[in-house]
Design a protein around this motif. Structure first.
Motif, PDB file in Angstrom:
ATOM      1  N   PHE A 132      -7.401 -12.059  14.518  1.00  0.00           N
ATOM      2  CA  PHE A 132      -7.810 -12.635  15.795  1.00  0.00           C
ATOM      3  C   PHE A 132      -9.333 -12.784  15.831  1.00  0.00           C
ATOM      4  CE2 PHE A 132      -9.488 -11.762  20.090  1.00  0.00           C
ATOM      5  CZ  PHE A 132      -8.977 -12.877  20.758  1.00  0.00           C
ATOM      6  N   ARG A 133      -9.782 -13.979  16.229  1.00  0.00           N
ATOM      7  CA  ARG A 133     -11.219 -14.245  16.357  1.00  0.00           C
ATOM      8  C   ARG A 133     -11.504 -14.743  17.770  1.00  0.00           C
ATOM      9  NH1 ARG A 133     -11.933 -18.654  12.664  1.00  0.00           N
ATOM     10  NH2 ARG A 133     -14.012 -18.792  13.616  1.00  0.00           N
ATOM     11  N   ILE A 193     -17.308 -12.064  14.553  1.00  0.00           N
ATOM     12  CA  ILE A 193     -16.537 -10.811  14.499  1.00  0.00           C
ATOM     13  C   ILE A 193     -15.048 -11.133  14.635  1.00  0.00           C
ATOM     14  CG2 ILE A 193     -16.064  -8.610  15.637  1.00  0.00           C
ATOM     15  CD1 ILE A 193     -18.967  -8.538  16.529  1.00  0.00           C
ATOM     16  N   ALA A 194     -14.278 -10.637  13.696  1.00  0.00           N
ATOM     17  CA  ALA A 194     -12.832 -10.821  13.718  1.00  0.00           C
ATOM     18  C   ALA A 194     -12.160  -9.461  13.878  1.00  0.00           C
ATOM     19  CB  ALA A 194     -12.355 -11.488  12.434  1.00  0.00           C
ATOM     20  N   PHE A 249     -16.878 -12.096   9.855  1.00  0.00           N
ATOM     21  CA  PHE A 249     -16.362 -13.349   9.289  1.00  0.00           C
ATOM     22  C   PHE A 249     -17.468 -14.387   9.241  1.00  0.00           C
ATOM     23  CE2 PHE A 249     -14.216 -17.545   9.862  1.00  0.00           C
ATOM     24  CZ  PHE A 249     -13.593 -17.572   8.606  1.00  0.00           C
ATOM     25  N   ASP A 250     -17.729 -14.876   8.040  1.00  0.00           N
ATOM     26  CA  ASP A 250     -18.712 -15.937   7.846  1.00  0.00           C
ATOM     27  C   ASP A 250     -17.951 -17.246   7.698  1.00  0.00           C
ATOM     28  OD1 ASP A 250     -20.671 -17.711   7.044  1.00  0.00           O
ATOM     29  OD2 ASP A 250     -21.687 -16.272   5.713  1.00  0.00           O
ATOM     30  N   ARG A 276     -15.601 -16.206   4.469  1.00  0.00           N
ATOM     31  CA  ARG A 276     -15.504 -14.876   3.850  1.00  0.00           C
ATOM     32  C   ARG A 276     -15.474 -13.780   4.907  1.00  0.00           C
ATOM     33  NH1 ARG A 276     -19.837 -13.403  -0.544  1.00  0.00           N
ATOM     34  NH2 ARG A 276     -21.245 -13.200   1.266  1.00  0.00           N
ATOM     35  N   PHE A 277     -14.504 -12.878   4.756  1.00  0.00           N
ATOM     36  CA  PHE A 277     -14.443 -11.665   5.576  1.00  0.00           C
ATOM     37  C   PHE A 277     -15.138 -10.535   4.816  1.00  0.00           C
ATOM     38  CE2 PHE A 277     -10.958 -14.138   7.276  1.00  0.00           C
ATOM     39  CZ  PHE A 277     -10.931 -13.804   8.618  1.00  0.00           C
ATOM     40  N   SER A 278     -15.733  -9.630   5.553  1.00  0.00           N
ATOM     41  CA  SER A 278     -16.368  -8.461   4.928  1.00  0.00           C
ATOM     42  C   SER A 278     -16.378  -7.320   5.929  1.00  0.00           C
ATOM     43  CB  SER A 278     -17.792  -8.797   4.462  1.00  0.00           C
ATOM     44  OG  SER A 278     -18.571  -9.273   5.548  1.00  0.00           O
ATOM     45  N   ASP A 279     -16.745  -6.128   5.457  1.00  0.00           N
ATOM     46  CA  ASP A 279     -16.838  -4.973   6.350  1.00  0.00           C
ATOM     47  C   ASP A 279     -17.911  -5.224   7.397  1.00  0.00           C
ATOM     48  OD1 ASP A 279     -14.900  -3.148   5.261  1.00  0.00           O
ATOM     49  OD2 ASP A 279     -16.228  -2.873   3.541  1.00  0.00           O
ATOM     50  N   LEU A 280     -17.645  -4.789   8.607  1.00  0.00           N
ATOM     51  CA  LEU A 280     -18.599  -4.945   9.704  1.00  0.00           C
ATOM     52  C   LEU A 280     -19.408  -3.665   9.835  1.00  0.00           C
ATOM     53  CD1 LEU A 280     -19.627  -6.633  12.136  1.00  0.00           C
ATOM     54  CD2 LEU A 280     -17.918  -5.434  13.519  1.00  0.00           C
TER      55      LEU A 280
END
Length: 496
Positions: A425-426, A456-457, A476-477, A482-486
């Motif tokens: 979810f975004r 932020i997702a 989320f970029d 690309r998803f990555s750790d927040l």
């Protein structure tokens, strides 16, 4: 043993009988042993079925023995006699007295298991003969549209069914065996920093919550269009494949690695499109620039370097459209055998079709077959299967757009078969659609809210058989998908 009067094959021509592997005497000897000592049923019934007998009458006798013993009744020539007085095949061999003939020698008691194994092996050989004949018949028949690749897929499926039957005996484990496996899983988690016992997702907080993706699990990853389901799936695929390469380079064997070779079944996007996404993620060059060639020479060199470095990535993409669940399972088994894959990703579930040819249009029943087939595949190959899924439009009708289990399309069987259900979810996606005009009184408040949640997702864990549900925030970029750790000050993942 008394002479057995039965003629093999129940009246089949002698020539055709000779062509099929069988041993009528072994079948008769086993039945005699079972009638003499019903306790032997426990030793053979897990492996042997009635249709494994070449002589149909023997199959019916065996089935009757199983029925009686299942009711805690004695199965012998006397108790079986009423069941076969009207049986035409029995009449041809002298009537129910044939049952007494079967027990004429007690010597078969010693070798009952050996007889059962031989009957079973001969049945497998007959199945192979049948598959071979069907292959030949299909290959010679050119009256309809000739589709050799379809015929090959069907043949592979049928051959694998025979192979599956070859492992038909029940695999009962002692508690000691099961606890030993549990200990190995705990040891793997300890060796990986206490947070990872399965295959890595590449995201620290997600791994911490679930311990990674566990073998034999069916994981449903669902979301509305635009949420980034495929992007997250490609991220996970890349992370798992890269971790395997790193572990192998460090001398860690594949079976102890937290990474895995990945089979990615893409029913929507082509292989080159998926590869472009992964290369965009790793090179930090947007996919639109890659596809249009809008790069300077330095960017292109970086892109080419990344592509070269990823040539050895154990990620295998099958972009065949319109796969059936049977064809997907066949291809997955082949990849398991050839490439030793440890993770399967399917994008996406609703694009698969069932094997039914009835054409009755019952999509819910078809989805049930597909989700059940994916769960069986996960258990059979002992790998996690991540299946992407669409959500119904009911999400769009609510004020809070966060998905719920009931939003899964044709959801009943999917929710039931899944070991885990993840929703992506975004909030910024929906908020962007509500942007007011620059001179609107609400613009400043909108802008402030957008700056707070942009990029932020939420990965919502709505179902998990291994632990708590809850949500993890990811970065989320959208530029490079690309998803990555927040890394957010004061942030802690939420779990119930």
């Amino acid at each position: 043993m008394a002479e057995i009067l039965l003629h093999p094959g129940a009246g089949a021509p002698e020539a055709s009988v000779q062509q099929l592997p069988h041993n009528i005497q072994a079948e008769a000897a086993l039945l005699g042993a079972l009638l003499l000592d019903n306790r032997l049923v426990e030793d053979v019934q897990l492996k042997l079925r009635a249709d494994h007998f070449f002589e149909p009458l023997h199959g019916r006798i065996y089935e009757a023995v199983l029925r009686l013993t299942d009711r805690n009744m004695v199965a012998n020539p006397v108790t079986l006699r009423p069941l076969f007085e009207a049986d035409e095949a029995m009449k041809q061999v002298g009537g129910p007295t044939y049952l007494a003939q079967l027990t004429g020698s007690g010597a078969a008691l010693i070798a009952a298991k050996d007889f059962a194994s031989q009957i079973y092996d001969l049945a497998l050989l007959r199945s192979l003969v049948a598959v071979g004949r069907d292959m030949v018949t299909g290959a010679l028949d050119t009256s309809e549209d000739v589709r050799p690749l379809d015929q090959i897929e069907r043949a592979e499926t049928e051959l694998y069914k025979v192979a599956e039957a070859g492992g038909g005996e029940g695999k009962v484990k002692t508690f000691a065996d099961a606890s030993k496996e549990a200990l190995l899983i705990a040891e793997a988690a300890l060796n990986n920093g206490g947070k990872l016992s399965g295959i890595t997702t590449g995201f620290t907080e997600v791994n911490a919550r679930m311990g990674g993706m566990h073998r034999s699990d069916l994981i449903i990853l669902a979301g509305r269009p635009g949420m980034g389901k495929t992007s997250l799936a490609t991220n996970i695929a890349f992370n798992a494949a890269r971790r395997l390469l790193q572990d192998l380079a460090d001398g860690i064997p594949a079976e102890r690695s937290a990474g895995a070779a990945v089979a990615f079944f893409s029913l929507e996007m082509s292989a080159d499109q998926l590869a472009t996404r992964i290369l965009a993620e790793q090179s930090n060059i947007p996919g639109t620039q890659i596809r249009t060639g809008n790069m300077n020479i330095n960017e292109f060199r970086d892109f080419a370097r990344i592509a070269g470095e990823l040539n050895s990535l154990p990620l295998y993409i099958d972009d065949t459209p319109g796969l059936t669940i049977a064809a997907l399972r066949t291809r997955a088994r082949r990849l398991k055998r050839q490439k030793n894959i440890g993770l399967i990703i399917v994008d996406y579930l609703q694009l698969l079709s069932g094997t039914s040819k009835s054409g009755d249009g019952n999509r819910v029943q078809e989805i049930s077959e597909i989700s059940r087939g994916l769960k069986q595949l996960a258990k059979e190959l002992h790998v996690p299967v991540v299946a992407l899924s669409q959500l119904s439009r009911a999400v769009e009708q609510r004020e809070d757009k966060r998905p719920q289990l009931s939003d899964l399309r044709e959801s009943g069987s999917i929710e039931q078969d899944a070991d885990m259900v993840w929703f992506i979810f975004r909030g910024d996606y929906y908020l962007a659609a509500k942007q007011p005009a620059d001179d609107h009184p609400d613009f400043a408040a909108w802008q402030e809210e957008m700056s707070r949640i942009y990029g932020i997702a939420e990965l919502i864990i709505a179902k998990q058989r291994h632990g708590a549900t809850g949500k993890v925030k990811l970065k989320f970029d959208a530029r490079i998908t690309r998803f990555s750790d927040l890394v957010e000050e004061g942030y802690a993942p939420e779990f119930d």
